[in-house]
Design an enzyme around this catalytic site. Structure first.
Site, PDB file in Angstrom:
ATOM      1  N   LYS A 115       0.868  -1.187   0.000  1.00  0.00           N
ATOM      2  CA  LYS A 115       0.000   0.000   0.000  1.00  0.00           C
ATOM      3  C   LYS A 115       0.899   1.230   0.000  1.00  0.00           C
ATOM      4  O   LYS A 115       1.500   1.587   1.012  1.00  0.00           O
ATOM      5  CB  LYS A 115      -0.925   0.000   1.216  1.00  0.00           C
ATOM      6  CG  LYS A 115      -1.941   1.130   1.159  1.00  0.00           C
ATOM      7  CD  LYS A 115      -3.059   0.927   2.159  1.00  0.00           C
ATOM      8  CE  LYS A 115      -4.190   1.923   1.937  1.00  0.00           C
ATOM      9  NZ  LYS A 115      -3.794   3.303   2.081  1.00  0.00           N
ATOM     10  N   ARG A 136      -8.064  11.767  -7.251  1.00  0.00           N
ATOM     11  CA  ARG A 136      -9.232  11.031  -6.792  1.00  0.00           C
ATOM     12  C   ARG A 136     -10.316  11.983  -6.294  1.00  0.00           C
ATOM     13  O   ARG A 136     -11.504  11.745  -6.492  1.00  0.00           O
ATOM     14  CB  ARG A 136      -8.789  10.088  -5.666  1.00  0.00           C
ATOM     15  CG  ARG A 136      -9.920   9.383  -4.983  1.00  0.00           C
ATOM     16  CD  ARG A 136      -9.391   8.289  -4.077  1.00  0.00           C
ATOM     17  NE  ARG A 136     -10.487   7.620  -3.412  1.00  0.00           N
ATOM     18  CZ  ARG A 136     -10.969   7.994  -2.244  1.00  0.00           C
ATOM     19  NH1 ARG A 136     -10.442   9.009  -1.595  1.00  0.00           N
ATOM     20  NH2 ARG A 136     -11.985   7.349  -1.716  1.00  0.00           N
ATOM     21  N   LYS A 314      -2.968  -2.326   7.645  1.00  0.00           N
ATOM     22  CA  LYS A 314      -2.088  -1.204   7.964  1.00  0.00           C
ATOM     23  C   LYS A 314      -0.932  -1.636   8.863  1.00  0.00           C
ATOM     24  O   LYS A 314      -1.087  -2.498   9.732  1.00  0.00           O
ATOM     25  CB  LYS A 314      -2.896  -0.097   8.668  1.00  0.00           C
ATOM     26  CG  LYS A 314      -3.993   0.499   7.819  1.00  0.00           C
ATOM     27  CD  LYS A 314      -3.447   1.092   6.553  1.00  0.00           C
ATOM     28  CE  LYS A 314      -3.713   2.527   6.260  1.00  0.00           C
ATOM     29  NZ  LYS A 314      -4.436   3.419   6.987  1.00  0.00           N
ATOM     30  N   CYS A 411      35.285  10.868  30.202  1.00  0.00           N
ATOM     31  CA  CYS A 411      36.645  10.901  30.741  1.00  0.00           C
ATOM     32  C   CYS A 411      37.199  12.318  30.889  1.00  0.00           C
ATOM     33  O   CYS A 411      38.275  12.499  31.454  1.00  0.00           O
ATOM     34  CB  CYS A 411      37.579  10.053  29.881  1.00  0.00           C
ATOM     35  SG  CYS A 411      37.959  10.813  28.286  1.00  0.00           S
ATOM     36  N   CYS A 432      39.784   6.527  27.927  1.00  0.00           N
ATOM     37  CA  CYS A 432      38.374   6.855  28.172  1.00  0.00           C
ATOM     38  C   CYS A 432      37.620   5.567  28.495  1.00  0.00           C
ATOM     39  O   CYS A 432      37.682   4.594  27.735  1.00  0.00           O
ATOM     40  CB  CYS A 432      37.788   7.524  26.938  1.00  0.00           C
ATOM     41  SG  CYS A 432      36.023   7.833  27.078  1.00  0.00           S
TER      42      CYS A 432
END
Ligand code: IVH
Length: 667
Positions: A115, A136, A314, A411, A432
């Site tokens: 769709k 449409r 859907k 750090c 770190c």
């Protein structure tokens, strides 16, 4: 016919053929430059002989010169209906039951389609010529958008010569691909024009332009999904076959469409498309099932404005609106600082999301996300959730622009942004904590050294208790000390040490990938492993590295620097000292599949997807996720799906599992 006329006709025919191959069959047969050359020749010839221009269907006559003052109304002879929705498996099962009960049959064949999230459009062809295109509207009356629709290159101005009905209304969706949408928004941004919220809005806005020259500059696409008026000709008796006919007549249809039998297969299709959804080039909001047999469709008829023979299933929405509670900065394995928005929990894409990445500083600046903002969050497929945009109209007063810290939040080392890069990085390296922990997690990950049982939380604990400072310490861990950690015991500690020990029998490509050299992914690691021993790689020059496939100066620099770094050198020596070994594969491995691109689809019985991928990559092949003109082989297992159709239509060589095994067996 004069020679100019016949040249004009040749050019039009050739250009229309190339366009059909490109847009409908998705298999271009000439380079773009060749199309452009012929197109220019046609423009020139038509300019010299304006009397010979055929306005209806010359490829040069797509864009009208004059803006309209308004769109005329169009009454649809056959109403354009909408679809009933289903939101769950139960809804789909109930739909199928209603259909079966009404028709009194045991099993229904459905056409299963995606769709598309676009705008429904009607295209009327008379004697094969596009005479009118309409929106449409309310289903009964729409707007005449012919001049705009003519600018969409994938819509043929004339159908391909064949036995089509003399009056034929094709219906489908006009939409924008994600890439087209991004490109358009980038352009809008550069010109300081309004940005579109999503591809659908962009498509709608582009089609509603009164000036067709604006529409022509927008990347619109079309896919047909049905018909309306049919006069003066026969059509096949099933929806699926009608789609095939539309395609032979020159109209693009979706490559994802399948014919399926029964509701279980429908649900299977729904699941498959939900998984591939994020990889499609365009947005979809569900799948549609249509009873395939037209006689059955007619028997079922309509209720109010929707047919009884179709249903739209859907997907959960991929976007949702929520509030930003805070913005934190995460530190990754390579020191990259990533701003992350902490969110009020919200359901999106079927899961609850509590934080979303803001990617990098460029993105933060572009989107200007602030604490307190109301934002749209997107989660597409298994992609990390991201903040798509801010709803500025809901921004509270007193908010502050977010800025990256000058120091690493973990750090405290200075953070730096290299000129031209979007990423800000912590300069602390393995000093770190965050970088150290992330690099250990990466080292142990499944596609690297594959140490089972070494989860993220455990790595943090091992690090914070001082048992683990870098990856080489893994091989020095003592059972009692591990067993004494939180949530660990004798058994789990023993299992962990066994898994660590097993990882010593490694493969050079995985080991190189595990080291976490910046921008060295699995494929590059495999290419390196094929050409170098570890010793050779450690002393390789940037020039030598550049000779390896896919390695350019940047990656070569990363690799060379990585192996020059003293800390890295001592970790690698310690790993080798701990007994990590692999077979030397440089000489034995052949790169016989070098340069070949494979796509894998369906389920294979003997090997997993990842194993198959590994084996192919180790022979020099590339493994890609989607079929295109560049694909050399499609490996098709059980239930292959639409990739197989696409490969067939592109003439890609198909290998079944036995043929693949045969290929992989060769030395
Ligand atoms: S069929 C009678 N097929 O969804 C059947 N529609 O909710 C009418 N859409 O207005 C439509 N993809 O704009 C159909 N594969 C597909 C579709 C599709 C998207 C849109 C179409 C329609 C709306 C109905």
């Amino acid at each position: 016919m004069g020679s100019v006329e016949s040249r004009l006709e040749d050019l039009r025919r050739q250009l229309n053929e190339y366009s059909y191959r490109y847009h409908v069959l998705d298999e271009p047969i000439v380079p773009d430059a060749e199309y452009d050359r012929l197109y220019q020749e046609l423009v020139e010839l038509e300019r010299k002989h304006p009397d010979l221009i055929i306005p209806a269907d010359s490829p040069t006559q797509r864009v009208g010169e004059q803006p309209l003052s308004e769109f005329a109304e169009v009454r649809h002879e056959v109403p354009m209906l909408s679809l009933d929705n289903a939101f769950s498996d139960e809804d789909m099962i109930a739909f199928d039951k209603r259909v079966r009960d009404r028709l009194d049959v045991a099993e229904i064949h459905y056409a299963a389609e995606v769709k598309l999230d676009g705008l429904a459009i009607s295209l009327l062809y008379e004697q094969g010529k596009l005479v009118r295109a309409a929106t449409r509207g309310d289903g009964a009356t729409g707007e005449d958008v012919t001049v705009n629709i003519r600018t969409i290159k994938s819509i043929p101005l004339a159908l391909r010569p064949s036995a089509f009905p003399t009056r034929l209304e094709a219906r489908g969706e006009v939409f924008m691909t994600r890439a087209g949408f991004e490109e358009l928004n980038n352009r809008q941004r550069e010109q300081e024009e309004k940005l579109f919220a999503n591809p659908r809005n962009a498509a709608a806005g582009s089609l509603r332009q009164l000036d067709p020259r604006i529409t022509a500059a927008r990347p619109l696409q079309f896919l047909a999904h049905g018909i309306g008026i049919v006069g003066g000709g026969e059509l096949p008796s099933s929806h699926f076959e009608i789609l095939q006919s539309l395609k032979t007549w020159g109209l693009p249809v979706s490559a994802e469409t399948e014919r399926v039998a029964g509701i279980d297969a429908c649900i299977g299709f729904y699941r498959k498309i939900s998984e591939t959804r994020a990889r499609l080039p365009y947005e979809i909001d569900g799948v549609v099932f249509k009873v395939d047999d037209l006689a059955q469709q007619a028997a079922l008829g309509f209720v109010s404005r929707a047919p009884r023979w179709a249903v739209a299933c859907k997907f959960p929405p991929e976007e949702a609106v929520t509030k930003v509670l805070g913005i934190e900065v995460q530190v990754g394995r390579t020191g990259a600082l990533t701003p992350v928005a902490r969110l009020e929990p919200v359901r999106v894409g079927g899961v609850t999301v509590t934080n979303a990445t803001l990617h990098n500083m460029d993105e933060v600046e572009r989107k200007d996300v602030r604490v307190g903002d109301t934002v749209v969050v997107r989660r597409a497929g298994d992609v990390i959730p991201e903040v798509a945009r801010v709803l500025l109209e809901s921004r509270p007063q007193e908010t502050h622009r977010f800025s990256m810290p000058d120091n690493c939040p973990v750090c405290g080392s200075p953070a730096e942004r290299i000129e031209g890069e979007a990423v800000v990085r912590c300069t602390g390296g393995l000093h770190c904590r965050a970088q150290s922990i992330q690099s250990i997690i990466h080292f142990a990950s499944r596609r690297a050294m594959d140490i089972e049982g070494l989860g993220d939380k455990l790595v943090e604990q091992l690090f914070d208790t001082g048992l683990l400072r870098n990856v080489s310490d893994l091989y020095k861990l003592e059972r009692e000390k591990v067993a004494a950690l939180d949530r660990m015991g004798e058994k789990s500690s023993e299992n962990l040490l066994r898994a660590i020990s097993a990882s010593k029998y490694a493969q050079l490509n995985r080991f190189l990938y595990a080291l976490g050299i910046r921008e060295v992914g699995e494929t590059t690691a495999s290419n390196l492993a094929r050409h170098f021993t570890l010793d050779a790689l450690r002393s390789a020059t940037e020039e030598e590295l550049c000779e390896i496939k896919d390695v350019g100066p940047v990656v070569a620099g990363n690799i060379a620097r990585f192996f020059q770094d003293e800390q890295n050198t001592s970790v690698i020596d310690a790993l080798l000292g701990a007994g990590i070994v692999w077979e030397n594969t440089q000489e034995e491995q052949t790169a016989d599949l070098q340069g070949k691109t494979f796509v894998i689809t369906g389920t294979l019985a003997a090997l997993s997807r990842n194993e198959t991928k590994d084996r192919l990559i180790s022979r020099g092949a590339k493994v890609s996720g989607s079929v295109s003109g560049k694909t050399d082989y499609l490996v098709a297992g059980e239930n292959p799906g639409s990739k197989l159709d696409k490969a067939n239509s592109l003439g890609v060589q198909i290998l079944d599992e036995a043929e693949l095994m045969e290929m992989l067996k060769k030395p």
